[in-house]
Design an enzyme around this catalytic site. Structure first.
Site, short mmCIF file in Angstrom:
data_model
loop_
_atom_site.label_atom_id
_atom_site.label_comp_id
_atom_site.label_asym_id
_atom_site.label_seq_id
_atom_site.Cartn_x
_atom_site.Cartn_y
_atom_site.Cartn_z
CG ASN A 4 7.78 2.00 -5.71
OD1 ASN A 4 7.71 1.93 -6.93
ND2 ASN A 4 6.85 2.60 -4.97
CE LYS A 26 7.36 6.42 -4.48
NZ LYS A 26 7.08 7.49 -3.54
CG HIS A 33 3.23 3.03 -2.44
ND1 HIS A 33 2.88 4.34 -2.62
CD2 HIS A 33 4.52 3.04 -2.00
CE1 HIS A 33 3.91 5.12 -2.30
NE2 HIS A 33 4.92 4.35 -1.92
CD GLU A 78 3.48 7.58 -4.33
OE1 GLU A 78 3.81 6.81 -5.25
OE2 GLU A 78 4.31 8.22 -3.66
CD GLU A 97 6.68 2.63 1.82
OE1 GLU A 97 7.87 2.66 1.53
OE2 GLU A 97 5.77 2.83 1.01
N GLY A 123 7.84 10.83 0.00
CA GLY A 123 7.90 11.73 -1.16
C GLY A 123 8.47 13.11 -0.88
CB SER A 174 11.86 10.85 3.74
OG SER A 174 10.93 11.59 2.97
#
Ligand code: PGA
Length: 254
Positions: A9, A11, A95, A97, A167, A173, A214
């Site tokens: 992804n 982002k 996701h 975020e 995730e 991140g 990560s």
């Protein structure tokens, strides 16, 4: 189970020019590692040009979000009909975020999952516990709640066209702490059992469960070797094609 999945992804990264350069190199990478199913999830503005490049390759193309309605007065939103016409394969939903900054909830994820299925897009459903939930020992409960709501009213025929990405929020991140591979393996095994209870064993084994958070050149091999890990969903370490290539090389050698 199909091929092991390797995807990224992007982002909010890569202009159209950058996206085209990356994708041309990715096509070479995919040709060298045809044992994997690669996928990329760029920003909307890159999708049309990338689709032209990937059309004859075996790369799944996805979008990072969408509305659940076919059309309407929803300024700033993109509908499943629009994405379907572009010819994309996947739709990433939930996701962390999106959940954290844009009010995505388990319930809106469910509406979007159903809309994606209706329009022939494979939902890639992201689930994961935050650090408090982990420390309070309610990881399994959190994941069960997220997954049961996301898959409400999804029948056996359709659920095999979904993908699940585990995730953990604390692993994602710049400030993320990569999950220990053994921890990821235990959680993936829990998710497989949960899917078995929700559907049945044959169905559950056909739903890919990917790990994200990560993933890097040092931990990719041990994450891949965990039970019930059917793919790696990579952010930063795959945005540079050379690092992505090293990951593909390492997981193939070991
Ligand atoms: P990361 O991102 O690999 O950069 O941690 C993962 C993700 O958000 O899917």
């Amino acid at each position: 189970m199909e091929k092991f999945l390797l995807g990224t992804n992007w982002k909010m990264h890569k202009t159209e020019t950058e996206a085209i350069g990356y994708t041309k190199k990715l096509i070479e990478l995919v040709n060298d590692y045809s044992m994997y199913q690669f996928f990329i999830i760029p920003p909307y503005t890159d999708l049309k040009e990338i689709k032209k490049l990937t059309d004859t390759s075996n790369i799944f193309l996805g979008a990072q979000n969408m509305h659940w309605q076919d059309e309407g007065a929803f300024t700033g939103e993109i509908s499943p009909v629009m994405l379907h016409e572009l010819g994309i394969d996947l739709i990433e939903l939930g996701h962390s975020e999106r959940r954290q900054y844009y009010n995505e909830t388990d319930f809106t994820v469910n509406y979007k999952v159903l809309a994606g299925i209706k329009h022939g897009l494979k939902p890639l459903i992201c689930i994961g516990e935050n650090i408090n939930e982990k420390e309070w020992g309610v990881t399994n409960e959190t994941l069960a709640k997220q997954l049961k709501i996301a898959l409400k009213d999804v029948n056996k025929k359709d659920v095999v066209n979904t993908l699940i990405a585990y995730e953990p929020v604390w692993a994602i991140g710049e400030n993320g702490i990569p999950a220990k591979p053994s921890y990821a393996g235990e959680v993936h095994t829990f998710i497989r059992k949960l899917l078995t209870r929700m559907y049945d064993e044959n169905i559950a084994k056909d739903i890919p469960i990917l790990y994200g958070g990560s993933v890097n050149i040092d931990n990719a091999v041990s994450l891949k070797n965990q039970p019930n890990v059917d793919g790696l969903f990579i952010g930063r370490s795959a945005w540079n094609i050379e690092t992505f290539r090293i990951i593909a090389k390492r997981i193939t050698e070991k």
